[in-house]
Enzyme design. Structure first.
Site, short mmCIF file in Angstrom:
data_model
loop_
_atom_site.label_atom_id
_atom_site.label_comp_id
_atom_site.label_asym_id
_atom_site.label_seq_id
_atom_site.Cartn_x
_atom_site.Cartn_y
_atom_site.Cartn_z
N HIS A 53 1.00 -1.18 -0.04
CA HIS A 53 -0.01 0.13 -0.06
C HIS A 53 0.89 1.13 0.07
CE1 HIS A 53 -4.17 1.77 1.46
NE2 HIS A 53 -3.60 2.65 0.89
N HIS A 55 1.45 5.25 -1.92
CA HIS A 55 0.85 6.34 -2.80
C HIS A 55 2.23 7.14 -3.63
CE1 HIS A 55 -3.25 6.01 -1.67
NE2 HIS A 55 -2.78 5.58 -0.48
N LEU A 56 2.38 6.79 -4.71
CA LEU A 56 3.48 7.45 -5.21
C LEU A 56 3.18 8.88 -5.92
CD1 LEU A 56 5.24 4.21 -6.95
CD2 LEU A 56 5.90 5.74 -4.64
N ARG A 57 1.76 8.87 -5.87
CA ARG A 57 1.36 10.31 -6.58
C ARG A 57 1.82 10.69 -8.07
NH1 ARG A 57 -1.94 10.05 -2.68
NH2 ARG A 57 -1.33 10.86 -0.54
N ASP A 147 -8.74 2.55 -3.17
CA ASP A 147 -8.30 3.29 -1.95
C ASP A 147 -8.38 4.77 -1.87
OD1 ASP A 147 -7.03 3.11 0.47
OD2 ASP A 147 -5.68 4.25 -0.33
N HIS A 227 -5.39 -1.19 5.50
CA HIS A 227 -5.24 -0.35 6.76
C HIS A 227 -6.39 -0.79 7.76
CE1 HIS A 227 -7.90 1.93 4.28
NE2 HIS A 227 -7.10 2.72 3.78
N ASN A 273 -6.43 8.60 7.30
CA ASN A 273 -7.59 8.07 6.95
C ASN A 273 -7.52 6.63 6.69
OD1 ASN A 273 -10.54 7.75 6.76
ND2 ASN A 273 -10.42 8.22 4.59
N ASP A 300 0.91 2.34 3.77
CA ASP A 300 -0.10 3.58 3.42
C ASP A 300 0.73 4.86 3.18
OD1 ASP A 300 -2.09 4.91 2.56
OD2 ASP A 300 -3.53 4.78 4.29
N HIS A 304 2.29 14.14 0.92
CA HIS A 304 1.49 15.55 0.67
C HIS A 304 2.25 16.79 0.70
CE1 HIS A 304 -2.23 13.81 0.67
NE2 HIS A 304 -2.19 13.25 1.70
#
Lengths: 422, 302
Positions: A53, A55-57, A147, A227, A273, A300, A304
């Site tokens: 899990h 997030h590579l954006r 997700d 998660h 979240n 996760d 940001h």
């Protein structure tokens, strides 16, 4: 290809031994001298970690993270493979986008980047994305997830679970009954009442997991729960597993360590979240991880940009960095239980994601994808020193155990002396 | 004390000092020249991200009576509408050398967040559904002036406790001052987690009123109507509204309070709001004295 002789390494805590890295494989030391000798006295070798899990954006928010910077953070965290979540812009809901992410991962060459496909078009929860096309693409997607959003419509969830059976796929659900979490900011309980922030009740997660394990059982498919964050979810999973439902679950390092008390400063670095829960949830999650009711630790990792975190709590985007701190936090939680760490952070996640080249113990005959950890080292988290493009770590200033010294991906060093090689 | 972000920032001594100072300020309000030179040369910004004419005017009056320079910054029609972040607004204020910021904001915790970027004192004038400490202070001031002491006073806070910053600040402050608080409302409007608050909870207003010295009615916002917190305005009013019949259940000496703005006919009957036991207008007047005291104590010592 460079050959490495790794001397005096303790494989999963065993007696020190030597290993030879050659042609992408691990060997008993023999033949001509290796190009590079690494003194691994005091270091522990683990199978390369696998994150279910991440997030590579990229594409879309390259100011927060790119496939390359996220891959570097992963390698530095001891990972050799990461599963990239689909909530990019554009959404990874077509063969084109998942192939793009897959190729960016190959170009970076620091970890294997395995794209996760969206379940529904645009993550909107309305119509199924072309799951088969993503499965047949160069990215060979087997895991699908919306997700960030829950596949809320029970009929759509049922169809998705049924459909992926054709190619051995799995639906990874972000379990959140959105009607119970409208405007939610923090775990609903003592802290939300005090802080005047809208509560995210545990039951919103538990109700969806309960529904989904029943659906999974009904259609004979496979479910993965993202998660997991509450003690009640653990009980639902325990019950489902006892019934023989084909369900797996992950927990994040932050849900294993931090609680909702963190919200009391209103510093949005603690906003995530599902939200941070209570100490009794943390205790239940730790026990479930040790016991195997929860199968895997997944980061996760959610980078940001500064402006999305330096603001009012309710305006901030949820999510925390995780790749470079996950192993240390898991060590803090589980102790130096290398067998369990290898199981929960490498072997099982590799199996769940269908990554057959990963999750093998670093022993002769196996692929040379592994990491070397100094269990005696302690380090203090400095957001500025992280390889991620973003700085939103909730662990700033915390002293954590364990340091990744080196990581190898199919025989190539991605990290040496605690530094990325590229 | 540098900031006033929460009623919990005040211990018994500090809270008593604010109330005593407010008494002195109130005495001055009856003089011909209602102005003190105390904060001459100091600049206070009223930073209002939410429309609240009454609170802004109250703070503005308070600051001006202390001779401070007052700048009103309303989010409407300002740089905020053009997308400026709270941080950039804060840095602007910081660069201008502001001494105090009175902030009203729809996000809970925004004053806490602001306090990390500016050196001046932050005074929370209401943040989201979190707190409104000066309202609690003026309520306590009103109760003290009407009923004598606060220790042992039985206070009922009635209505939408879940979304009320007034309730949160009052519970904390009244506890500090030794009063006993009972929260009354439909279970849907009492927060999960309330068991940790220093207050008791009742769902039955009629049973609470006979043992109450001060009853504080909270406004029920119209927008809650569509969210299934209660079936209808009529049913709410019937179960939790303060009408003439219910007023008769109160002891003779009990006072009736409301932070305003009130919805007549919803949580309070018009004749109750206008009765001599009602302190609603008094609360407004006391607001100025209490805010003068807060500004004086936060900024005056510098």
């Amino acid at each position: 290809m460079t050959t490495y002789l790794i001397k005096n390494v303790s494989v999963l805590g065993g007696e020190p031994r030597d290993l030879l890295v050659r042609d992408g494989q691990l060997h008993e030391p023999s033949g001509p001298a290796a190009d590079v000798t690494i003194d691994a006295t005091g270091l522990v070798a683990l199978p390369g970690l696998v994150d279910l899990h991440t997030h590579l954006r990229e594409p879309g928010r390259e100011d927060a993270e790119t496939v390359e910077t996220g891959s570097r953070a992963a390698a530095l965290g001891g990972y050799t493979a990461v599963c990239a979540m689909a909530n990019t812009d554009p959404v990874a809901d077509t063969a084109g986008v998942v192939e793009q992410v897959y190729r960016l991962g190959q170009a970076a060459g620091l970890v294997d980047v395995q794209p996760i496909g969206a379940v529904t078009v645009g993550l909107k929860g309305e119509t199924l994305a072309e799951l088969g096309a993503m499965a047949e693409s160069a990215a060979k997607v087997t895991m699908f997830s919306d997700d960030g959003f829950c596949v809320n419509d029970p009929r759509l969830m049922r169809r998705a679970l049924e459909y992926v059976k054709a190619f051995g796929g799995v639906i990874a659900q972000h379990a959140e009954e959105h009607r119970l979490t409208e405007g939610a900011q923090v775990h609903e309980g003592v802290q939300s009442a005090k802080l005047g922030l809208t509560g995210w009740p545990a039951v919103a997660e538990e109700a969806i997991i309960a529904r989904d394990v029943l659906l999974t059982e009904h259609v004979g498919s496979r479910l993965h729960v993202c998660h997991v964050s509450t003690a009640g979810s653990v009980e639902v999973l325990r019950h489902a597993k006892a019934r023989g439902v084909n369900v797996t679950a992950e927990v994040t390092p932050h849900h294993l360590l931090l609680t909702d008390v963190r919200a009391c400063t209103y510093d949005p670095v603690n906003k995530v979240n599902p939200p941070l829960r209570t100490q009794s949830d943390v205790d239940a999650l730790r026990a479930a991880l040790a016991e195997g009711i929860i199968d895997a630790v997944a980061t996760d990792h959610a980078p940001h940009a500064a402006e999305d975190k330096e603001c009012e709590w309710s305006r901030a985007r949820p999510g925390m960095l995780g790749l470079e701190t996950a192993l240390s936090i898991t060590m803090q939680v589980l102790g130096n239980d290398w067998e369990t760490i290898a199981e929960r952070m490498s072997r099982t996640p590799a199996r769940i994601a269908g990554l057959s080249e990963h999750g093998h113990d670093p022993l002769p005959g196996n692929p040379a994808s592994f990491t070397l950890v100094d269990p005696a080292a302690r380090w203090t988290v400095d957001p500025e020193a992280l390889a991620s493009l973003s700085r939103n770590t909730p662990y700033a200033g915390m002293e954590l155990p364990g340091r990744v010294v080196a990581t190898f991906l199919r025989g190539e060093a991605t990290v040496l002396d605690g530094k990325a090689t590229r | 004390m540098k900031h006033l972000l929460s009623a919990a920032d005040l211990d018994l001594d500090a809270a008593t000092l604010v109330l005593d100072t407010a008494t002195e300020m109130a005495a001055m309000a009856s003089r011909e020249v209602k102005k003190l030179p105390t904060l001459r040369g100091r600049t206070v910004v009223n930073l209002f991200y939410e429309d609240s004419t009454r609170t802004r005017i109250s703070f503005e009056t308070a600051a001006k009576r202390l001779s401070a320079d007052v700048i009103n910054f309303s989010a409407k029609g300002s740089s905020v509408e053009k997308g400026e972040s709270l941080k950039d607004t804060a840095l602007t204020l910081q660069a201008m050398g502001i001494d105090g910021v009175v902030i009203r904001h729809p996000a809970s915790g925004a004053p806490n967040t602001l306090s990390q970027w500016v050196d001046g004192s932050i005074l929370n004038a209401g943040d989201g559904t979190h707190e409104h400490p000066t309202q609690a202070l003026l309520d306590a001031y009103t109760m003290r002036s009407r009923l004598g002491q606060l220790k042992g006073l039985r206070v009922a806070i009635v209505g939408d406790v879940l979304h009320s910053r007034v309730a949160r600040s009052n519970v904390l402050l009244l506890r500090t001052l030794g009063a006993e608080v009972t929260l009354v409302g439909p279970p849907t409007l009492v927060p999960v987690g309330v068991e940790d608050w220093p207050a008791t909870v009742s769902y039955d207003l009629d049973s609470v009123l006979p043992g109450t010295d001060a009853v504080m009615m909270l406004r029920v916002q119209r927008e809650r109507m569509g969210q299934a917190y209660f079936p209808s305005a009529r049913e709410y009013s019937r179960r939790y509204g303060l009408d003439n019949r219910r007023v008769k259940l109160l002891p003779e000496h009990a006072i009736i309070m409301h932070p305003g703005p009130m919805i007549r006919g919803m949580e309070i009957a018009p004749e109750v709001a206008d009765s001599p036991r009602s302190t609603i207008v008094e609360q407004v007047a006391n607001g100025v004295s209490v805010r003068m005291a807060c500004l004086y104590l936060l900024l005056g010592g510098k």
